[in-house]
Structure formats: structure tokens, C-alpha cells
Design a protein around this motif. Structure first.
Motif, short mmCIF file in Angstrom:
data_model
loop_
_atom_site.label_atom_id
_atom_site.label_comp_id
_atom_site.label_asym_id
_atom_site.label_seq_id
_atom_site.Cartn_x
_atom_site.Cartn_y
_atom_site.Cartn_z
N LYS A 179 0.82 -1.21 0.00
CA LYS A 179 0.00 0.00 0.00
C LYS A 179 0.86 1.27 0.00
O LYS A 179 0.57 2.22 -0.74
N ASP A 180 1.90 1.28 0.83
CA ASP A 180 2.74 2.48 0.91
C ASP A 180 3.51 2.71 -0.39
O ASP A 180 3.62 3.84 -0.86
N TYR A 181 4.06 1.65 -0.94
CA TYR A 181 4.83 1.78 -2.19
C TYR A 181 3.92 2.32 -3.31
O TYR A 181 4.30 3.23 -4.04
N THR A 182 2.72 1.75 -3.40
CA THR A 182 1.76 2.21 -4.40
C THR A 182 1.41 3.67 -4.18
O THR A 182 1.35 4.47 -5.13
N HIS A 183 1.20 4.04 -2.92
CA HIS A 183 0.82 5.42 -2.60
C HIS A 183 1.91 6.40 -3.00
O HIS A 183 1.62 7.47 -3.56
N ILE A 184 3.17 6.06 -2.72
CA ILE A 184 4.27 6.96 -3.10
C ILE A 184 4.31 7.15 -4.61
O ILE A 184 4.44 8.27 -5.11
N LYS A 185 4.16 6.07 -5.33
CA LYS A 185 4.18 6.19 -6.80
C LYS A 185 3.01 7.04 -7.29
O LYS A 185 3.16 7.83 -8.24
N ALA A 186 1.86 6.90 -6.65
CA ALA A 186 0.70 7.68 -7.06
C ALA A 186 0.88 9.17 -6.73
O ALA A 186 0.63 10.04 -7.57
N VAL A 187 1.32 9.46 -5.51
CA VAL A 187 1.49 10.85 -5.08
C VAL A 187 2.50 11.58 -5.95
O VAL A 187 2.30 12.73 -6.34
#
Length: 210
Positions: free
Chosen positions: A180-188
Motif C-alpha cells: 500500500k505504501d509503495y503504491t501510494h508513493i508512486k501515485a502521489v
């Protein structure tokens, strides 16, 4: 817990890619919900990795000096440690630090490394090569998103510059948060992904129970 008020980079350099990086949190940022993570993952752009030509870690400005007089690394150690105490106002804390990658606790501050959830090299090949120097500095010192976390030396070395297509935490219990965190960083940060990385992230998010 010892706490500092860390405020990230100057405001003028922090309105980046539509994201305002204001005051850093006193605790590590919470991961997004599973539903949000799946939505963010689906929205990531799949693209071929960019060339690594011109890449260098120092282009990301780590570890920047913060307004409290300490570095980003020192502020993460103060923020994320247990029973943390300042050492004569030197910015170098003592305490213990939990490495979620391998489910280990580190008690020597020199052995508590700070890892970038999305490695700097991975950011470079997924879009950071086109950023300004200020954008890269803000990414390398991001105290507001779940980008910086404590890692034991061995787990940090094992991960190196790999993304989830090639490396996963030895601690399976952390896979949900990692995905979840890795995905969120890429999205942000509007970074691209690959089919293999997207599949790996989806499988880790599948381990979430809610």
C-alpha cells in the motif's frame, strides 16, 4: 518519546507535482486504506523504465538540513524510535528502532538505516529523471508521505535499489503495508510502473485483511 517539530523543505520548493509537503508528522504516516491502494494502483501508468544515464543519489539532496537544525535522517530517527532521547541536543538520538522489513529491533543508532520506500534509482527510472533539482530534493527528504522508514542494515542492503518485482520484505506480515505504501508513493509523485511491478504490488495488497 523524544519529538522534534520537523518542517520539511522551504514552502516555495514543496508545491511539487500538485502535492503540498507541509509540516512533518510526529508519527510515521498511516498507510492508505486497501480500497484507496487498489484505486491508486489501477491508476498508475505502465511504461518502460527510463535510462539510468545521469543518475546519482546526491541529485536527491539527502539528507537535507531541516529548520530544527537536524537532518532528515535524524528527524526520522527521532520520529520513529522507541524510548528516544536526545544526546545533549546534538540531534543524534539514542533508543531502539523497529525494522518492519525483517521484524528486527535495532538498538545501535548507527545500525538504524533510513530506507526510501520507493528507491531513488527506481524513482529515477520511473520519472524522476525529468524532475527539477528541487523536486528530487523534496522526494529524497519526504517526511510527510510514507516514503522514509527505519530498516536494519541487512534488510536495506538486501533491498538495495530493487522494487517489489525483484524484492519483497522477509517479514510477510509487512507485505500489506509495503504494497500500500509503495503504491501510494508512486501515485502521489506520479511515477510510472511496469507490468511486473504492478502484479507484485497487487499480490501484496491481496494479503491485506481489510
Amino acid at each position: 518519546m523524544f519529538r522534534r517539530a520537523a518542517f520539511g523543505l522551504p514552502t516555495a520548493s514543496l508545491v511539487i507535482l500538485g502535492v503540498f509537503a507541509g509540516p512533518a508528522l510526529a508519527e510515521p504516516p498511516e498507510p492508505p486504506s486497501t480500497t484507496t491502494a487498489r484505486t491508486e494502483l489501477a491508476a498508475l501508468t505502465v511504461a518502460a523504465p527510463h535510462s539510468m544515464d545521469g543518475y546519482a543519489r546526491d541529485k536527491f539532496g539527502i539528507w537535507a538540513s531541516q529548520p530544527d537544525g537536524c537532518t532528515t535522517r535524524q528527524d526520522v530517527l527521532a520520529r520513529d524510535g522507541h524510548n528516544v532521547q536526545d544526546q545533549a541536543n546534538s540531534c543524534q538520538p539514542s533508543g531502539s528502532w523497529y525494522s518492519a522489513y525483517d521484524d528486527k529491533t535495532v538498538t545501535v543508532v548507527a545500525d538504524a538505516t533510513i530506507d526510501h520506500m520507493v528507491p531513488l534509482a527506481e524513482a529515477w527510472r520511473s520519472g524522476a529523471d525529468t524532475w527539477t533539482a528541487d523536486q528530487r530534493k523534496a522526494f529524497g527528504n519526504d517526511l510527510n508521505d510514507p516514503q522514509l522508514l527505519i530498516a536494519s542494515e541487512s534488510s536495506n542492503s538486501s533491498k538495495s535499489d530493487s522494487g517489489p518485482a525483484d524484492w519483497k520484505p522477509a517479514n510477510h506480515a509487512f507485505w500489506c503495508t509495503y504494497g500500500k505504501d509503495y503504491t501510494h508513493i508512486k501515485a502521489v509523485w506520479k511515477l510510472t510502473t511496469t507490468d511486473d511491478e504492478k502484479t507484485a504490488l497487487s499480490s501484496m495488497i491481496d494479503t491485506c485483511t481489510n
